[in-house]
Write a protein that holds these residues in place. Sequence first.
Motif, mmCIF file in Angstrom:
data_model
loop_
_atom_site.group_PDB
_atom_site.id
_atom_site.type_symbol
_atom_site.label_atom_id
_atom_site.label_comp_id
_atom_site.label_asym_id
_atom_site.label_seq_id
_atom_site.Cartn_x
_atom_site.Cartn_y
_atom_site.Cartn_z
ATOM 1 N N ALA A 1 0.833 -1.208 0.000
ATOM 2 C CA ALA A 1 0.000 0.000 0.000
ATOM 3 C C ALA A 1 0.868 1.259 0.000
ATOM 4 N N HIS A 2 1.994 1.200 0.705
ATOM 5 C CA HIS A 2 2.904 2.360 0.709
ATOM 6 C C HIS A 2 3.430 2.624 -0.701
ATOM 7 N N VAL A 3 3.796 1.533 -1.394
ATOM 8 C CA VAL A 3 4.335 1.692 -2.746
ATOM 9 C C VAL A 3 3.256 2.287 -3.666
ATOM 10 N N LEU A 4 2.039 1.789 -3.533
ATOM 11 C CA LEU A 4 0.957 2.295 -4.387
ATOM 12 C C LEU A 4 0.635 3.756 -4.075
ATOM 13 N N THR A 5 0.786 4.147 -2.818
ATOM 14 C CA THR A 5 0.579 5.554 -2.446
ATOM 15 C C THR A 5 1.640 6.434 -3.113
ATOM 16 N N THR A 6 2.877 5.939 -3.143
ATOM 17 C CA THR A 6 3.950 6.699 -3.795
ATOM 18 C C THR A 6 3.656 6.883 -5.286
ATOM 19 N N VAL A 7 3.228 5.779 -5.925
ATOM 20 C CA VAL A 7 2.919 5.833 -7.357
ATOM 21 C C VAL A 7 1.822 6.876 -7.615
ATOM 22 N N THR B 1 9.842 -2.187 -1.187
ATOM 23 C CA THR B 1 10.632 -0.966 -0.984
ATOM 24 C C THR B 1 9.661 0.185 -0.702
ATOM 25 N N PRO B 2 9.221 0.310 0.550
ATOM 26 C CA PRO B 2 8.038 1.131 0.834
ATOM 27 C C PRO B 2 8.269 2.620 1.097
ATOM 28 N N LEU B 3 9.526 3.053 1.252
ATOM 29 C CA LEU B 3 9.720 4.427 1.736
ATOM 30 C C LEU B 3 10.116 5.434 0.653
ATOM 31 N N VAL B 4 9.978 5.020 -0.594
ATOM 32 C CA VAL B 4 10.352 5.922 -1.694
ATOM 33 C C VAL B 4 9.388 7.110 -1.739
ATOM 34 N N ARG B 5 9.971 8.295 -1.949
ATOM 35 C CA ARG B 5 9.123 9.493 -2.004
ATOM 36 C C ARG B 5 8.631 9.735 -3.434
ATOM 37 N N PRO B 6 7.423 10.269 -3.578
ATOM 38 C CA PRO B 6 6.897 10.513 -4.932
ATOM 39 C C PRO B 6 7.842 11.369 -5.788
ATOM 40 N N GLN B 7 8.490 12.378 -5.153
ATOM 41 C CA GLN B 7 9.341 13.257 -5.978
ATOM 42 C C GLN B 7 10.553 12.518 -6.551
ATOM 43 N N VAL C 1 15.369 4.176 0.253
ATOM 44 C CA VAL C 1 15.213 3.055 -0.691
ATOM 45 C C VAL C 1 15.467 1.687 -0.071
ATOM 46 N N MET C 2 15.557 1.648 1.248
ATOM 47 C CA MET C 2 15.855 0.353 1.843
ATOM 48 C C MET C 2 14.796 -0.679 1.453
ATOM 49 N N GLY C 3 15.283 -1.832 1.003
ATOM 50 C CA GLY C 3 14.388 -2.919 0.631
ATOM 51 C C GLY C 3 14.206 -3.808 1.855
ATOM 52 N N ILE C 4 13.016 -4.389 1.972
ATOM 53 C CA ILE C 4 12.759 -5.205 3.156
ATOM 54 C C ILE C 4 12.783 -6.675 2.785
ATOM 55 N N ASN C 5 13.741 -7.375 3.320
ATOM 56 C CA ASN C 5 13.864 -8.809 3.039
ATOM 57 C C ASN C 5 13.669 -9.656 4.282
ATOM 58 N N ASP C 6 13.872 -9.063 5.452
ATOM 59 C CA ASP C 6 13.687 -9.846 6.681
ATOM 60 C C ASP C 6 13.073 -8.966 7.765
ATOM 61 N N LYS C 7 12.846 -9.554 8.915
ATOM 62 C CA LYS C 7 12.100 -8.829 9.944
ATOM 63 C C LYS C 7 12.906 -7.725 10.617
ATOM 64 N N SER C 8 14.235 -7.849 10.587
ATOM 65 C CA SER C 8 15.019 -6.737 11.144
ATOM 66 C C SER C 8 14.872 -5.516 10.254
ATOM 67 N N GLN C 9 14.911 -5.759 8.932
ATOM 68 C CA GLN C 9 14.748 -4.621 8.018
ATOM 69 C C GLN C 9 13.337 -4.051 8.104
ATOM 70 N N LEU C 10 12.369 -4.926 8.381
ATOM 71 C CA LEU C 10 11.000 -4.438 8.552
ATOM 72 C C LEU C 10 10.949 -3.461 9.732
ATOM 73 N N ALA C 11 11.617 -3.832 10.811
ATOM 74 C CA ALA C 11 11.633 -2.976 11.995
ATOM 75 C C ALA C 11 12.409 -1.675 11.730
ATOM 76 N N GLU C 12 13.469 -1.776 10.937
ATOM 77 C CA GLU C 12 14.209 -0.549 10.603
ATOM 78 C C GLU C 12 13.355 0.395 9.768
ATOM 79 N N ALA C 13 12.620 -0.183 8.821
ATOM 80 C CA ALA C 13 11.762 0.644 7.969
ATOM 81 C C ALA C 13 10.662 1.293 8.808
#
Length: 445
Positions: A35-41, A105-111, A221-233
């Motif tokens: 949903a985050h990615v679709l919001t960016t789009v 990759t959910p944190l990309v900004r629209p700009q 642009v951090m990509g999420i592959n595991d749960k630690s990265q999920l927590a970082e995001a």
Amino acid sequence: MPEPTAIVLAAGEGTRMASSLPKVLHRIGGQPLIAHVLTTVRGAGIGPVAVVVGPKREDVAEAVRESAPKARIFVQKERRGTAHAVLAARDALTGGDLLVMFGDTPLVRPQTVTALLDALKDSAIVVLGFRPADPTGYGRLVMESGQLQAIREERDASPAEKKIDLCNAGLMAFSGQHARSLIERIKNNNTKKEFYLTDAIALARAENLSVAVREASEEEVMGINDKSQLAEAEAALQKRLRAAAMQSGANLVAPDTVFLSADTKLAKDVIVEPYVVFGPGVTVQQGATIRSFSHLEGAHVGAGASIGPYARLRPGTKLGEKVRIGNFVETKAAEFGKGAKANHLAYVGDSTVGKDANIGAGTITCNYDGFNKTKTIIGDGAFIGSNSSLVAPVKIDKGAYIASGSIITENVPADALGVARAKQQNKKGWAKNYRALKSKGKPKK
Ligand code: UD1
Ligand code: CA
């Protein structure tokens, strides 16, 4: 020229998440990654969107439809690489420019997306790069005299290439003119025998097409592959959300202790004390105070209201102006009129509470009989004495009083007193006699 199209890849198995939930349905800020990615789009103004999902992933498709009802959904039957995934959405390639994004990759900004598409004016492909603190696992951008020549995946990189710190963020823009022919020619001659979208770069360079790189921060642009990265995001998103809330005028007393959802709306001069959790769907109007240790979800809080400490507002709660909800009060599907109060220890569910009504400590609306939920209606200015049970369906009319400790099963007319408890009797001298009886024969202290 047809308008630009976005293809979002979300067919990966996400094995590294070690979860029965598909990766893109994991949540940050209360919303699934996809949903985050679709919001960016959407934020970048891209109309046509295609999402590639894995086979039998009705759950992912459902989340996509919920956040972008017009998105087209394609199924990648076998997971054979990112280029193979793009081609699963072949029908979405209409000849316009193409933006490829990853569902993880959910944190990309629209700009950032807009900047990539703009750079297609001079290039056939634009790649988004970044310099991660630890590049392990990312594709490396192999540059030669200022031009990107190839992207090498970690598995296929030489020791020298592994030292490159500029990495592929996963976002790529392709000019409409070249997108399809380049991607269709990608082969799977690599260690994993997958069709890598990143191989489009070397193909383009072989034809002397120009390829550009734009850089973004690792946080974005951090990509999420595991749960630690999920927590970082999650942590990165929370930082952003808190900053945005404060910028629009909310006072977060201890921002690091407040958890927000991506859709939380806090108006000007809302005060949020330390340790408050905002689940999805919360709106708080101007000047309201949310006190420590409160948990809100699917709730609307009116201007100047005061919530908590230790309050729980559940979905369907609508509080008018200056309502007060105090400690250990739980509300669910409950509407409170202006100035109504429930200051301590109460459960108010499936109810309407009129303006200036007062709900005493220990009041419970008994709204569920194990089968159905029914409503409790409390009129304006009604006063519910402490420790009362209101057994729904029931109506306490305007200005009525409920005697403390009552179990109310029948409607109470306006301005009446509803009493439903055993009558008190006092037995004179009873306690004294009892003590004497009990202490007979026992030595005096
Ligand atoms: C990918 C990039 C890598 C980049 C990194 C950034 C490729 C070949 N590699 O690696 O250069 O540095 O992202 O995070 O592009 N997917 C499908 N179908 C498939 C394979 C993947 O839909 O058959 C989707 C996944 O769901 C995911 C995305 O594509 O959303 C990326 O796949 P993933 O396996 O996470 O690639 P990485 O190894 O992270
Ligand atoms: Ca990834």
